[in-house]
Design an enzyme around this catalytic site. Structure first.
Site, PDB file in Angstrom:
ATOM      1  N   ASP A 155     -23.867  26.657   0.368  1.00 27.50           N
ATOM      2  CA  ASP A 155     -24.480  27.263   1.544  1.00 27.50           C
ATOM      3  C   ASP A 155     -23.491  28.183   2.274  1.00 27.50           C
ATOM      4  O   ASP A 155     -23.146  27.959   3.418  1.00 27.50           O
ATOM      5  CB  ASP A 155     -24.964  26.129   2.463  1.00 27.50           C
ATOM      6  CG  ASP A 155     -25.678  26.637   3.700  1.00 27.50           C
ATOM      7  OD1 ASP A 155     -26.384  27.656   3.602  1.00 27.50           O
ATOM      8  OD2 ASP A 155     -25.528  26.014   4.767  1.00 27.50           O
ATOM      9  N   GLU A 407     -19.954  17.269  -1.295  1.00 31.21           N
ATOM     10  CA  GLU A 407     -21.318  16.879  -1.636  1.00 31.21           C
ATOM     11  C   GLU A 407     -21.637  17.045  -3.119  1.00 31.21           C
ATOM     12  O   GLU A 407     -22.580  17.761  -3.489  1.00 31.21           O
ATOM     13  CB  GLU A 407     -22.323  17.647  -0.770  1.00 31.21           C
ATOM     14  CG  GLU A 407     -22.124  17.364   0.708  1.00 31.21           C
ATOM     15  CD  GLU A 407     -23.252  17.882   1.593  1.00 31.21           C
ATOM     16  OE1 GLU A 407     -24.088  18.664   1.108  1.00 31.21           O
ATOM     17  OE2 GLU A 407     -23.288  17.488   2.773  1.00 31.21           O
ATOM     18  N   TYR A 459     -26.908  14.539   8.594  1.00 32.44           N
ATOM     19  CA  TYR A 459     -27.785  15.481   9.301  1.00 32.44           C
ATOM     20  C   TYR A 459     -29.044  14.826   9.851  1.00 32.44           C
ATOM     21  O   TYR A 459     -30.089  15.466   9.923  1.00 32.44           O
ATOM     22  CB  TYR A 459     -28.107  16.675   8.386  1.00 32.44           C
ATOM     23  CG  TYR A 459     -26.901  17.588   8.290  1.00 32.44           C
ATOM     24  CD1 TYR A 459     -26.614  18.494   9.307  1.00 32.44           C
ATOM     25  CD2 TYR A 459     -26.008  17.491   7.221  1.00 32.44           C
ATOM     26  CE1 TYR A 459     -25.487  19.297   9.261  1.00 32.44           C
ATOM     27  CE2 TYR A 459     -24.875  18.285   7.162  1.00 32.44           C
ATOM     28  CZ  TYR A 459     -24.621  19.191   8.188  1.00 32.44           C
ATOM     29  OH  TYR A 459     -23.508  19.972   8.153  1.00 32.44           O
ATOM     30  N   GLU A 496     -19.139  16.048   8.596  1.00 36.45           N
ATOM     31  CA  GLU A 496     -20.108  17.057   9.048  1.00 36.45           C
ATOM     32  C   GLU A 496     -21.188  16.401   9.891  1.00 36.45           C
ATOM     33  O   GLU A 496     -21.739  15.371   9.515  1.00 36.45           O
ATOM     34  CB  GLU A 496     -20.790  17.747   7.850  1.00 36.45           C
ATOM     35  CG  GLU A 496     -19.949  18.776   7.148  1.00 36.45           C
ATOM     36  CD  GLU A 496     -20.704  19.527   6.039  1.00 36.45           C
ATOM     37  OE1 GLU A 496     -21.933  19.700   6.137  1.00 36.45           O
ATOM     38  OE2 GLU A 496     -20.030  19.937   5.068  1.00 36.45           O
TER      39      GLU A 496
HETATM   40  C1  GCB Z   1     -23.998  20.496   4.232  1.00 36.07           C
HETATM   41  C2  GCB Z   1     -23.003  21.300   3.468  1.00 36.07           C
HETATM   42  C3  GCB Z   1     -22.652  22.608   4.164  1.00 36.07           C
HETATM   43  C4  GCB Z   1     -23.908  23.234   4.748  1.00 36.07           C
HETATM   44  C5  GCB Z   1     -24.495  22.279   5.768  1.00 36.07           C
HETATM   45  C6  GCB Z   1     -25.789  22.822   6.391  1.00 36.07           C
HETATM   46  O1  GCB Z   1     -24.149  19.326   4.031  1.00 36.07           O
HETATM   47  O2  GCB Z   1     -21.842  20.593   3.167  1.00 36.07           O
HETATM   48  O3  GCB Z   1     -22.048  23.464   3.234  1.00 36.07           O
HETATM   49  O4  GCB Z   1     -23.660  24.472   5.318  1.00 36.07           O
HETATM   50  O5  GCB Z   1     -24.804  21.066   5.146  1.00 36.07           O
HETATM   51  O6  GCB Z   1     -25.717  23.469   7.417  1.00 36.07           O
HETATM   52  O7  GCB Z   1     -26.841  22.600   5.812  1.00 36.07           O
END
Ligand code: GCB
Length: 587
Positions: A155, A407, A459, A496
């Site tokens: 991403d 990941e 997330y 994250e």
């Molecule tokens: C993740 C990834 C990261 C993405 C992020 C997102 O888990 O490690 O590279 O940019 O989520 O914002 O979705």
């Protein structure tokens, strides 16, 4: 390979930054038609190096494929007895290089340096020409993998080109090839275990002296001299244990740097001088804690990207200075080089500013589209990139942990094979730093037992439990507890967490995509993180908005930055500043 340049005149370098000739080669005709022999380049475009091609001209914005670069260069006459290399700090993704029509080598991997020797191909004076064919085509077996500019398995935007410095470096043919410094602390004394590799490429037996110096702000702290006799075409590794009395330790609040100089001399004049900076500090994992100089630490910071308008991945000194100033002001003490090794200047600043860095490899996206993670071709590339990254950054005090993947599909049994190879490679190059990878598989992950530190990306409240921060908080709390129960001895870092916020969008009550929602989510996560004794760090995703490929889930940028792409603060910047400043570096 000579890894680092030194500032002394025994080593001279010529910077090849500037406007290079440039031409895309979508049909791949260049090699067959021998463009590397071209005399006339008048019909070629000109692009600035270092900088990716994508934002220098809209014609190249989405270009993926082969492209050629060329420029002429000058070699001083007094380099006639020297070993001369052309250095590339970073070319994304593949590079093939010709000097004066002769092929000199190739390299695969966009984020680690490489160099080739050219003294038998170059001419003295201005009459030299280099061609570089760059290919940024993504496949299922490139690292990172993908299938197109908008079909990356990762991403972030897939920039192409020569985007880090290119320069010539000359050394004597009797030279310091490599220096490894590992430090320890014994009471008030610092111990520097130095390993210095010296090479004699001349045809004579050479008797010389090797002087090792530790220097503290121009004051000589320690000096060791060793006689050395080297047969023709041979090398020697000298190991020395050097004591630094009343050592000033490197730590975030006082990142003290010493200089280490290696001098080869024949008694009269210096034959080669190699200098590098280092810090005296230790990193250990004990009882579920990360210990810096014996004290348990807590990491507060960010996942980041090298990304800026027009410059793409080439963050210049001014932008880096701005970013490091902002991070310091926020009370941040740490970041992860998500998802690839950052530039040398970037890492130099981390050493100077005292950031605790998780050095991540470019091994992101080893995911569903990749057929077998233990494919020998993939294993070999992953190992080589890990080796190159560690060799470049092994002496940096800021680097405290290696993250070997972001990941990966760590639910697959075969990932264990790849991870085992990656860990062995990391340890072979450097047994002193703990290893990890950032997992998004959490409780389903099949490889967490293999690493020293557990890193998780979460997330809840964004991709799942959308808009529901109470449920996100409960789930995060429960999953963290269960993970800790499963691996009670391993420290956990939340590498994250975050939410997209479009700058200027406001909602009361907070809603997804608004600045308020992003700020609330960060606060919610931070409270959970601080409430768990076994969690030793939290990194907000992301420091600044960054460019990505085109997809329905992204509004041209990934907007999880607490700053915009041009570093204007969103509401969260203020919140993060309050949260980070209140949390202490030491537990
Ligand atoms: C993740 C990834 C990261 C993405 C992020 C997102 O888990 O490690 O590279 O940019 O989520 O914002 O979705």
């Amino acid at each position: 390979m000579v890894w680092m340049s030194s500032s002394r005149f025994e080593r001279e370098s010529i910077d090849l930054s500037g406007f290079w000739y440039f031409k895309t080669d979508p049909e791949g005709r260049g090699e067959v038609e021998k463009w590397f022999e071209k005399e006339q380049l008048k019909d070629w475009d000109r692009l600035y190096v270092p900088c990716p091609w994508n934002e220098q001209d809209s014609a190249y914005a989405w270009y993926m494929g082969k492209a050629w670069y060329s420029r002429d260069f000058y070699v001083p006459k007094d380099w006639n007895e020297k070993a001369v290399s052309i250095f590339f700090e970073g070319v994304n993704y593949r590079a093939k290089v010709w000097v004066n029509k002769i092929f000199i080598g190739e390299h695969e991997g966009g984020f680690t340096p490489f160099c080739f020797r050219i003294e038998d191909k170059m001419k003295f004076g201005y009459d030299n020409r280099v061609f570089v064919m760059v290919d940024n085509t993504l496949t299922k077996k490139t690292i990172p993998p993908g299938e197109g500019m908008n079909r990356t398995y990762f991403d972030f935007f897939h920039y192409g080109g020569i985007y880090r410095e290119v320069y010539l470096l000359s050394t004597s043919k009797l030279y310091v090839k490599d220096v490894t410094l590992r430090t320890d602390i014994d009471g008030g004394r610092g111990i520097v275990n130095a390993s210095v590799n010296v090479v004699n490429e001349t045809t004579e037996t050479r008797s010389c002296q090797l002087i090792l110096r530790v220097i503290d702000s121009n004051e000589l702290v320690n000096e060791n001299t060793e006689p050395l006799v080297l047969e023709p075409s041979s090398d020697r590794t000298v190991e020395k244990r050097i004591i630094v009395k009343n050592a000033k330790l490197w730590c975030p609040e006082d990142p003290h740097l010493y200089k280490f100089a290696v001098i080869i001399t024949d008694g009269g004049s210096n034959i080669d001088v190699f200098e590098t900076r280092f810090g005296i500090r230790t990193v250990r994992i004990e009882n579920g804690r990360i210990l810096l100089n014996g004290r348990p630490i807590f990491l507060k910071g960010f996942g980041r990207h090298e990304d800026f308008p027009i410059l793409g991945k080439t963050l210049n000194g001014a932008i880096l200075r701005k970013d490091f100033g902002l991070m310091k002001d926020l009370g941040c003490n740490s970041f992860r080089t998500s998802h690839y090794p950052y530039s040398k200047t970037h890492m130099d600043l981390a050493d100077e500013y005292g950031f605790l860095v998780i050095l991540e490899m470019p091994t992101v996206g080893l995911w569903q589209g990749v057929e077998r993670l233990d494919d020998p071709e993939i294993v070999e590339k992953v190992k080589r990139m890990i080796c190159e990254a560690i060799q470049r950054d092994k002496n940096r005090p800021s680097v405290i942990i290696y993250s070997l993947f972001n990941e990966p599909d760590s639910c697959r049994e075969e990932f264990r094979i790849l991870l085992k190879e990656a860990i062995e490679e990391a340890r072979r190059n450097d047994p002193t730093r703990p290893v990890t990878f950032a997992s998004c598989m959490h409780l389903e992950d099949k490889a967490l037992d293999m690493v020293d530190v557990l890193c998780f990306n979460f997330y809840y409240g964004w991709y799942t439990l959308c808009g529901d921060l109470e449920a996100a908080s409960r789930t995060l709390s429960r999953v963290l507890d269960e993970l800790h129960e499963k691996y009670p001895d391993k420290p956990i870092i939340v590498t994250e967490f975050g939410a997209d916020a479009i700058a200027g969008v406001h909602r009361d009550p907070p809603e997804m995509w608004s600045e308020e929602y992003q700020a609330e989510l960060i606060k919610t996560y931070w409270n959970v993180i601080l409430s768990k004794k076994y969690v030793v760090g939290g990194h907000v995703w992301n420091f600044a908005d960054f460019r990505v490929g085109q997809s329905p889930g992204r509004t041209t940028l990934n907007r999880k930055g607490i700053f915009t792409r041009t570093r204007d603060p969103k509401l969260s910047a203020k919140i993060v500043r309050e949260l980070f400043r209140k949390a202490s570096t030491y537990l």
